[in-house]
Design a protein around this motif. Structure first.
Motif, PDB file in Angstrom:
ATOM      1  N   SER A 125       9.949   3.349   3.961  1.00  0.00           N
ATOM      2  CA  SER A 125       9.754   4.054   5.068  1.00  0.00           C
ATOM      3  C   SER A 125       8.197   4.499   5.407  1.00  0.00           C
ATOM      4  CB  SER A 125      10.404   5.642   4.650  1.00  0.00           C
ATOM      5  OG  SER A 125       9.796   6.101   3.251  1.00  0.00           O
ATOM      6  N   GLY A 126       7.612   4.404   4.194  1.00  0.00           N
ATOM      7  CA  GLY A 126       5.875   4.453   4.105  1.00  0.00           C
ATOM      8  C   GLY A 126       5.439   3.277   5.201  1.00  0.00           C
ATOM      9  N   ALA A 127       5.819   2.110   4.926  1.00  0.00           N
ATOM     10  CA  ALA A 127       5.408   1.118   5.499  1.00  0.00           C
ATOM     11  C   ALA A 127       5.722   1.019   6.945  1.00  0.00           C
ATOM     12  CB  ALA A 127       5.670  -0.204   4.755  1.00  0.00           C
ATOM     13  N   SER A 128       7.006   1.546   7.188  1.00  0.00           N
ATOM     14  CA  SER A 128       7.568   1.295   8.749  1.00  0.00           C
ATOM     15  C   SER A 128       6.448   2.459   9.545  1.00  0.00           C
ATOM     16  CB  SER A 128       8.801   1.817   8.723  1.00  0.00           C
ATOM     17  OG  SER A 128       9.084   3.340   8.454  1.00  0.00           O
ATOM     18  N   ARG A 129       6.035   3.671   8.812  1.00  0.00           N
ATOM     19  CA  ARG A 129       5.414   4.539   9.555  1.00  0.00           C
ATOM     20  C   ARG A 129       4.009   4.033   9.998  1.00  0.00           C
ATOM     21  NH1 ARG A 129       7.718   8.262   6.159  1.00  0.00           N
ATOM     22  NH2 ARG A 129       6.142   8.217   4.486  1.00  0.00           N
ATOM     23  N   ARG A 130       3.457   3.425   9.125  1.00  0.00           N
ATOM     24  CA  ARG A 130       2.071   2.750   9.160  1.00  0.00           C
ATOM     25  C   ARG A 130       2.170   1.624  10.471  1.00  0.00           C
ATOM     26  NH1 ARG A 130      -1.734   2.368   4.553  1.00  0.00           N
ATOM     27  NH2 ARG A 130      -0.987   3.714   2.950  1.00  0.00           N
ATOM     28  N   LEU A 131       3.327   0.877  10.473  1.00  0.00           N
ATOM     29  CA  LEU A 131       3.384  -0.207  11.346  1.00  0.00           C
ATOM     30  C   LEU A 131       4.057   0.261  12.623  1.00  0.00           C
ATOM     31  CD1 LEU A 131       4.582  -2.793   8.519  1.00  0.00           C
ATOM     32  CD2 LEU A 131       2.514  -2.891   9.894  1.00  0.00           C
TER      33      LEU A 131
ATOM     34  N   ARG B 215       0.865  -1.103   0.007  1.00  0.00           N
ATOM     35  CA  ARG B 215       0.098  -0.025  -0.044  1.00  0.00           C
ATOM     36  C   ARG B 215       0.807   1.114   0.013  1.00  0.00           C
ATOM     37  NH1 ARG B 215      -3.849  -2.913   4.481  1.00  0.00           N
ATOM     38  NH2 ARG B 215      -5.104  -3.891   3.116  1.00  0.00           N
ATOM     39  N   ALA B 216       1.904   1.208   0.800  1.00  0.00           N
ATOM     40  CA  ALA B 216       2.715   2.389   0.773  1.00  0.00           C
ATOM     41  C   ALA B 216       3.788   2.559  -0.393  1.00  0.00           C
ATOM     42  CB  ALA B 216       3.507   2.399   2.137  1.00  0.00           C
ATOM     43  N   GLY B 217       4.314   1.419  -0.710  1.00  0.00           N
ATOM     44  CA  GLY B 217       5.228   1.664  -1.825  1.00  0.00           C
ATOM     45  C   GLY B 217       6.575   1.573  -1.194  1.00  0.00           C
TER      46      GLY B 217
END
Length: 297
Positions: free
Chosen positions: A23-29, A18-20
């Protein structure tokens, strides 16, 4: 494949898809980006296949990653539903719902509606994303959203929320300083306030095209809130739905017989739509739109 993948690894897979970016995925998680990379590497090793193509721009799903995606989403939906049921959500909605709505619609219409909903559901929390664009449901930016362009691919629940009309408005000061408007053809002599044309959130917002001529856009804004302020200050004519226009006399109708009609759609990923907390927000919007047709037309 030696063993079934862990659900937690599939959560990392979903958020990276979803984040691509790591860094984007790490913020979500709420973890380090190195943790995301390590869990994805482990998942690919367990499955014996490559799920993402890596590049300097980010992570993009491979053919195998795309094949895994709906199964991981189904598992996510089942996990959310199980957690909700075990928490007693069959009696009262609880948890967080992220609702994406157009900015003015969100402020003028949706926000006041939420007062009663939250009073009736003390364990429910709403994240209201009132945006000049439309929430991206594919990357789970929101759990459900109101939009002009409904999803045409993927697994979604979609319903037409309401048909609504954009009408012409101007300030009394502007009308006093410019030629009279008695017919649609008179509009070609006037200035307009509109959206920035190369930043439209939807082609459905190009409603001035229905004037029959190229309008003289004096000021273009990325959102309708700024357009309303500019038109109220006498910078030109604008088009807006009735619910967006303040009832303070700063804007008055012009040629009420001319309008552009559009539709709002309500959509949610199928797995999230089944959740009690999402369903109560969905029903609130549907019931209100059905009971207030004059709000939109």
């Amino acid at each position: 494949m030696n063993s079934l993948p862990e659900w937690t690894d599939l959560r990392f897979f979903l958020e990276l898809a979803r984040a691509g970016t790591l860094s984007g995925a790490s913020r979500r998680l709420d973890v380090e980006h190195t943790t995301v990379a390590r869990r994805i590497d482990r998942l690919e090793k367990e499955l014996g296949t490559t799920l993402f193509d890596r590049s300097r721009e980010g992570y993009e799903l491979t053919e195998m990653g795309l094949a895994l995606l709906p199964h991981a989403e189904a598992m996510e939906g089942a996990a959310l539903a199980a957690a909700e049921q075990l928490g007693g959500a069959e009696v009262a909605a609880h948890g967080v719902v992220r609702l994406g709505v157009p900015e003015v619609f969100g402020v003028k219409v949706v926000a006041p509606l939420l007062v009663g909903l939250l009073d009736a559901n003390p364990e429910l929390t709403i994240d209201l994303l009132a945006l000049p664009s439309f929430a991206n449901l594919a990357n789970r930016e929101a759990d459900l959203g109101v939009m002009l362009d409904p999803p045409t691919t993927g697994r979604y629940m979609v319903t037409r929320l309401a048909s609504f009309r954009f009408y012409l408005y101007a300030s009394p000061d502007y009308l006093a300083r410019h030629p009279p408007i008695r017919h649609q053809s008179d509009l070609s002599q006037h200035y307009f306030v509109d959206y920035v044309q190369d930043r439209l959130a939807s082609r459905e917002l190009s409603y001035l095209d229905e004037l029959g001529f190229t309008p003289r856009r004096r000021l273009c804004c990325s959102g309708m809130t700024a357009q309303i302020e500019a038109a109220a200050l006498g910078m030109g004519l604008m088009m807006a739905p009735p619910y967006a226009v303040p009832d303070d006399g700063k804007l008055v109708p012009v040629l009420p017989g001319f309008f552009a009609e559009r539709s709002f759609w309500l959509a949610a990923p199928t797995d999230l739509y089944r959740l009690r907390r999402v369903k109560v927000v969905w029903n609130l919007l549907r019931d209100y739109a059905d009971s207030q047709p004059s709000l939109f037309v």
